[in-house]
Design an enzyme around this catalytic site. Sequence first.
Site, PDB file in Angstrom:
ATOM      1  N   ASP A 232       0.835  -1.214   0.179  1.00 16.89           N
ATOM      2  CA  ASP A 232       0.101   0.167  -0.163  1.00 16.89           C
ATOM      3  C   ASP A 232       0.854   1.258  -0.112  1.00 16.89           C
ATOM      4  OD1 ASP A 232      -3.075   0.450   0.546  1.00 16.89           O
ATOM      5  OD2 ASP A 232      -1.625   2.014   1.783  1.00 16.89           O
ATOM      6  N   ILE A 233       0.662   2.447  -0.781  1.00 14.75           N
ATOM      7  CA  ILE A 233       1.023   3.308  -0.994  1.00 14.75           C
ATOM      8  C   ILE A 233       1.012   4.250   0.314  1.00 14.75           C
ATOM      9  CG2 ILE A 233       1.812   5.526  -2.049  1.00 14.75           C
ATOM     10  CD1 ILE A 233       0.505   3.955  -4.582  1.00 14.75           C
ATOM     11  N   ASN A 240      -2.760  12.706  -3.798  1.00 10.52           N
ATOM     12  CA  ASN A 240      -3.491  13.058  -4.653  1.00 10.52           C
ATOM     13  C   ASN A 240      -4.258  14.664  -4.288  1.00 10.52           C
ATOM     14  OD1 ASN A 240      -3.996  11.256  -6.580  1.00 10.52           O
ATOM     15  ND2 ASN A 240      -5.139   9.863  -5.318  1.00 10.52           N
ATOM     16  N   ASP A 249      -2.570   9.001 -10.819  1.00  8.17           N
ATOM     17  CA  ASP A 249      -2.641   8.226 -11.811  1.00  8.17           C
ATOM     18  C   ASP A 249      -1.129   7.586 -12.261  1.00  8.17           C
ATOM     19  OD1 ASP A 249      -5.316   7.771 -11.331  1.00  8.17           O
ATOM     20  OD2 ASP A 249      -5.825   8.836 -13.077  1.00  8.17           O
ATOM     21  N   GLU A 275      -4.974   2.195  -4.090  1.00  5.94           N
ATOM     22  CA  GLU A 275      -3.347   2.269  -4.220  1.00  5.94           C
ATOM     23  C   GLU A 275      -3.077   1.199  -3.586  1.00  5.94           C
ATOM     24  OE1 GLU A 275      -4.818   4.590  -0.319  1.00  5.94           O
ATOM     25  OE2 GLU A 275      -5.592   4.166  -2.316  1.00  5.94           O
TER      26      GLU A 275
END
Length: 358
Positions: A232-233, A240, A249, A275
Site C-alpha cells: 500500500d502506498i 492526490n 494515476d 493504491e
Amino acid sequence: MYKDLISNIAIMISCLAVTGQLTRIKPMDTSIMTKIVGGIAAGLLGSLLMLFSVKIENNVIIDFRNLAVIIATLYGGLPSGLAAGALIICNRFAFFGVNPSSLTASFVIIVIILLTSYLKKSKATLFTKFLLANLCNVLLFAIAITFLVKNADLRMSLLLYYGVFSLVGGCLSAWVCDFINRSNENYRKLKVSATKDFLTGLNNVRQFDETWNNKVSSAIQTGEPLSLLVIDIDYFKLINDKYGHPDGDRILKQLGELLADAAGNTGIAARNGGEEFSIILPGMTKTGAKAVAETVRKRVQEHAFSLSGDKEINITVSVGVASYPETTNEIGQLIKQADECLYRAKNLGRNRVCAEAV
C-alpha cells in the site's frame, strides 16, 4: 462463366470467415512466423480458387486467386505475400503445367505482391489500399488477356466479367476482412480488460482472485509453500490532494511497472484497488518473500516518480507478508494475515516490511 466467378467469391468469403476465427487470439502480423503461416493459408485459398476456375482457350484460366494474394500482403506484409504467391505459383504449374499462360500469371502475381506491399506503407485506409490494389490487378489482367487471348469478342467478354466481378467481389471481401479484423480487435481488447487493470497493466482484482484460488489449490495438493505480499502506498490521499488525480494515476502506473519487474517470472503482481497492490509468490518461503518485499520497498523509496510539468517526487510503501505454512497453517487465512501485517507496518511508522501479525 458468371456462376463460376460467384462460386469463387463464395469460397473466398467462407475461407476468410474461418481464417478470422483462427486469428481471433493472435493477429497475423505479430511475428514473422505468423506472417508466413498466414501467407501459406492465403496460398492454399488461392490454390483452391484455381480448382474452381473458368477454363478458357490456350490453357488460360480466370479466378480470384490474386485477391487472396492482395489480402495476405495487406494484412501480413511482404513475407505473407511472398509465401502466398510462391505457393500459388507452384500449384499453378502443378495443376495446369508450364505454359505461356501460367508464366504470365506468375509474373502478374509477383507484380501484385510488390505493388500491394508498397500500398501497405501508405496512410490510406485499408479499404482504399485494397481497392487500389484490386484496380491494379484488373489492369494487369487486361494486359495479360490482350496477349494470351486472340479472339476479340472473347477477350472483351472476359474483361467485362472479370472486371465487374473482381471489383464487386473484391469490395465485398475487403468489407468482410475489415469487419472480421475489427471484431477480433474488440475481442482481444475485451479479453485483456477482463483480466488486466486498465491503468497499470497488472492483473485486476478478478484475475487476482482466480489466480489466488488456483495457487492455493496447488499448494494444498503439493505441500509447497505459498507467500503473499500486500502493498500500500503511504499517504497516497495526501499526494492526490496536493498534486491532483492525474499525477496520482501517473504514480500508480509507474509503481505497477516496478512491481511487475520485482515479481519477475515466478511472481504474479496485481492491483487490488485504489493504491493497494499485491504479489503472489508461489513456492516461496517466508524468508524469500521478505527479501522480495524489502526489494520492493527499497526500489520504491529510491525511485523518482515523474509527474506533469517535469516534476519528480519520492514516495514510500508499506508491505505486509504472509507465508504458508510458516506464518499460518490455515492457508485460507493468508490474505487476512497479510492485511493485518500491512496495517501493523503502517502503525509502526510506514515505509517498512512486516511479516508478523499483531
